[in-house]
Scaffold this motif. Structure first.
Motif, PDB file in Angstrom:
ATOM      1  N   MET A  74       0.813  -1.318  -0.128  1.00  0.00           N
ATOM      2  CA  MET A  74       0.026   0.052   0.050  1.00  0.00           C
ATOM      3  C   MET A  74       0.758   1.209  -0.049  1.00  0.00           C
ATOM      4  O   MET A  74       0.555   2.147  -0.789  1.00  0.00           O
ATOM      5  CB  MET A  74      -0.975  -0.075   1.112  1.00  0.00           C
ATOM      6  CG  MET A  74      -1.629   1.254   1.544  1.00  0.00           C
ATOM      7  SD  MET A  74      -2.480   1.279   3.287  1.00  0.00           S
ATOM      8  CE  MET A  74      -2.941   3.014   3.116  1.00  0.00           C
ATOM      9  N   THR A 131       0.996   4.172  -2.797  1.00  0.00           N
ATOM     10  CA  THR A 131       0.612   5.617  -2.704  1.00  0.00           C
ATOM     11  C   THR A 131       1.779   6.588  -2.436  1.00  0.00           C
ATOM     12  O   THR A 131       1.508   7.865  -2.066  1.00  0.00           O
ATOM     13  CB  THR A 131      -0.386   5.436  -1.368  1.00  0.00           C
ATOM     14  OG1 THR A 131       0.338   4.900  -0.115  1.00  0.00           O
ATOM     15  CG2 THR A 131      -1.620   4.647  -1.633  1.00  0.00           C
ATOM     16  N   THR A 183     -11.425  -0.559  17.918  1.00  0.00           N
ATOM     17  CA  THR A 183     -12.181  -1.343  16.708  1.00  0.00           C
ATOM     18  C   THR A 183     -12.135  -2.548  17.359  1.00  0.00           C
ATOM     19  O   THR A 183     -11.149  -3.366  17.076  1.00  0.00           O
ATOM     20  CB  THR A 183     -11.878  -0.781  15.276  1.00  0.00           C
ATOM     21  OG1 THR A 183     -11.875   0.475  15.039  1.00  0.00           O
ATOM     22  CG2 THR A 183     -12.925  -1.487  14.443  1.00  0.00           C
ATOM     23  N   SER A 207     -10.717  -9.250   4.872  1.00  0.00           N
ATOM     24  CA  SER A 207     -11.470  -8.318   5.392  1.00  0.00           C
ATOM     25  C   SER A 207     -10.881  -7.805   6.725  1.00  0.00           C
ATOM     26  O   SER A 207     -10.762  -6.494   6.756  1.00  0.00           O
ATOM     27  CB  SER A 207     -12.986  -8.961   6.138  1.00  0.00           C
ATOM     28  OG  SER A 207     -12.636  -9.919   6.986  1.00  0.00           O
ATOM     29  N   ALA A 249      -8.082  -5.409   4.990  1.00  0.00           N
ATOM     30  CA  ALA A 249      -8.737  -4.238   4.508  1.00  0.00           C
ATOM     31  C   ALA A 249      -9.027  -3.296   5.247  1.00  0.00           C
ATOM     32  O   ALA A 249      -8.835  -1.959   5.201  1.00  0.00           O
ATOM     33  CB  ALA A 249      -9.971  -4.707   3.551  1.00  0.00           C
ATOM     34  N   LEU A 250      -9.583  -3.747   6.534  1.00  0.00           N
ATOM     35  CA  LEU A 250      -9.644  -2.800   7.806  1.00  0.00           C
ATOM     36  C   LEU A 250      -8.356  -2.308   7.961  1.00  0.00           C
ATOM     37  O   LEU A 250      -8.401  -0.932   8.568  1.00  0.00           O
ATOM     38  CB  LEU A 250     -10.322  -3.488   8.787  1.00  0.00           C
ATOM     39  CG  LEU A 250     -10.518  -2.926  10.225  1.00  0.00           C
ATOM     40  CD1 LEU A 250     -11.333  -1.619  10.160  1.00  0.00           C
ATOM     41  CD2 LEU A 250     -11.045  -3.756  11.384  1.00  0.00           C
ATOM     42  N   LEU A 256      -5.788  -1.643   6.234  1.00  0.00           N
ATOM     43  CA  LEU A 256      -5.328  -0.611   5.325  1.00  0.00           C
ATOM     44  C   LEU A 256      -6.148   0.608   5.289  1.00  0.00           C
ATOM     45  O   LEU A 256      -5.592   1.766   5.095  1.00  0.00           O
ATOM     46  CB  LEU A 256      -5.370  -1.220   3.998  1.00  0.00           C
ATOM     47  CG  LEU A 256      -4.400  -2.634   3.773  1.00  0.00           C
ATOM     48  CD1 LEU A 256      -4.212  -2.825   2.489  1.00  0.00           C
ATOM     49  CD2 LEU A 256      -3.134  -2.258   4.050  1.00  0.00           C
ATOM     50  N   ARG A 257      -7.451   0.526   5.506  1.00  0.00           N
ATOM     51  CA  ARG A 257      -8.245   1.812   5.695  1.00  0.00           C
ATOM     52  C   ARG A 257      -7.921   2.488   6.842  1.00  0.00           C
ATOM     53  O   ARG A 257      -8.018   3.865   7.005  1.00  0.00           O
ATOM     54  CB  ARG A 257     -10.054   1.338   5.854  1.00  0.00           C
ATOM     55  CG  ARG A 257     -10.486   1.031   4.763  1.00  0.00           C
ATOM     56  CD  ARG A 257     -12.197   1.056   4.631  1.00  0.00           C
ATOM     57  NE  ARG A 257     -12.199   0.107   5.940  1.00  0.00           N
ATOM     58  CZ  ARG A 257     -12.706  -1.262   5.657  1.00  0.00           C
ATOM     59  NH1 ARG A 257     -12.491  -1.908   4.778  1.00  0.00           N
ATOM     60  NH2 ARG A 257     -13.401  -1.729   6.796  1.00  0.00           N
ATOM     61  N   THR A 258      -7.580   1.693   8.120  1.00  0.00           N
ATOM     62  CA  THR A 258      -7.123   2.535   9.367  1.00  0.00           C
ATOM     63  C   THR A 258      -6.052   3.176   8.981  1.00  0.00           C
ATOM     64  O   THR A 258      -5.732   4.459   9.512  1.00  0.00           O
ATOM     65  CB  THR A 258      -7.028   1.569  10.123  1.00  0.00           C
ATOM     66  OG1 THR A 258      -8.340   0.912  10.611  1.00  0.00           O
ATOM     67  CG2 THR A 258      -6.782   2.040  11.531  1.00  0.00           C
ATOM     68  N   ALA A 285      -4.725   4.279   5.956  1.00  0.00           N
ATOM     69  CA  ALA A 285      -4.907   5.495   5.096  1.00  0.00           C
ATOM     70  C   ALA A 285      -5.418   6.507   6.001  1.00  0.00           C
ATOM     71  O   ALA A 285      -5.364   7.695   5.558  1.00  0.00           O
ATOM     72  CB  ALA A 285      -5.764   5.069   3.906  1.00  0.00           C
ATOM     73  N   GLU A 286      -6.764   6.433   6.699  1.00  0.00           N
ATOM     74  CA  GLU A 286      -7.248   7.449   7.369  1.00  0.00           C
ATOM     75  C   GLU A 286      -6.257   8.155   8.494  1.00  0.00           C
ATOM     76  O   GLU A 286      -6.481   9.568   8.686  1.00  0.00           O
ATOM     77  CB  GLU A 286      -8.447   6.920   8.232  1.00  0.00           C
ATOM     78  CG  GLU A 286      -9.660   6.510   7.415  1.00  0.00           C
ATOM     79  CD  GLU A 286     -10.497   5.732   8.114  1.00  0.00           C
ATOM     80  OE1 GLU A 286     -10.486   5.587   9.157  1.00  0.00           O
ATOM     81  OE2 GLU A 286     -11.593   5.097   7.471  1.00  0.00           O
TER      82      GLU A 286
END
Length: 251
Positions: free
Chosen positions: A48, A52, A217, A230, A233-234, A236-238, A240-241
């Motif tokens: 990732m 990016t 979480t 899944s 994915a969580l 990587l979202r964390t 990124a945020e």
């Protein structure tokens, strides 16, 4: 694929690492006990970061993975030294530490040492103080007498050792007994079906951290590794945020 490089510590320890430069803060992934940088979560974070344009560091602690040394010599302080040495050697000015299991204890210890360089923490089933709550009293007595204990390993064929030096050093680095003086953003991810690290450890950690920006979480059907598609994915979202809004910050 970014190649593995070696960093030589002053005492001759050879630490294997992979680094991709980019904008910061740099992501620094800290594996769990007897784990290494080849794991699925570390690899996903690294890929990732490359995609990016974010700086990212993976490493193997001494005695683990591709690094030299004997695992029996490992300790939290020793491995923390290696993390800090690599951050210094690579001129990383700002870091988000991502710690999995024992790496979640190390991220706190390294974070306390980093001072203003610490820009955030992400814990995956973080396990601070596991030498205290994770070991039966009878085994603690054996460790205190200098004996190595072995536990069944659900993740591999060989039993998991706990060496007396690691245990004693862990007991000297307990963090959940008082305030943890960190003020950066913190995100903690924990499976509620984790058989190794009770999910309430993340709640205890959230309470002890001085930072007001702490979110936990809980993944109801999540296990200890949190390595399903899944779960990753969580993660990587964390990540990124936490970093992408500040993507132009100092590296």
């Amino acid at each position: 694929m970014t190649q593995t490089r070696i960093h030589a510590m002053p005492d001759g320890r050879e630490i294997a690492y992979r680094f991709t430069p980019g904008q910061g803060p740099a992501l620094v992934f800290l594996p769990g006990y007897m784990s290494d940088m080849a794991g699925g979560k570390a690899t996903a974070v690294f890929e990732m970061a490359q995609a990016t344009g974010v700086a990212c560091l993976l490493l193997d602690y001494s005695g683990c993975g591709e690094s030299g040394g004997d695992f029996a010599d490992g300790s939290l302080t020793r491995w923390k030294e290696e993390i800090l040495a690599l951050i210094e050697a690579l001129s990383i000015k700002g870091a988000v530490l991502i710690g999995s299991s024992m790496g979640g204890w190390l991220m706190l210890l390294a974070g306390l040492a980093l001072g203003d360089k610490l820009k955030g923490l992400i814990g995956i089933a973080p396990a601070p103080d596991f030498t205290e709550w994770g070991i039966p009293q009878m085994d603690k007595a054996l460790l205190a007498d200098g004996e190595t204990i072995y536990e069944d390993n659900p993740y591999g064929p060989e039993p998991t050792p706990t060496h007396p030096g690691f245990w004693a050093e862990g007991q000297a680095n307990l963090l959940l007994e008082g305030e943890i003086a960190l003020d950066c953003p913190v995100r903690l991810l924990h499976g509620q079906r984790d058989p190794d690290v009770p999910w309430d450890i993340s709640l205890q950690l959230a309470e002890k951290l001085r930072s007001a920006d702490v979110q936990v979480t809980l993944i109801k059907d999540g296990d200890h590794r949190l390595s399903r598609d899944s779960d990753i994915a969580l993660l990587l979202r964390t990540v990124a945020e936490m970093i992408l809004p500040r993507g132009t910050a100092e590296a």
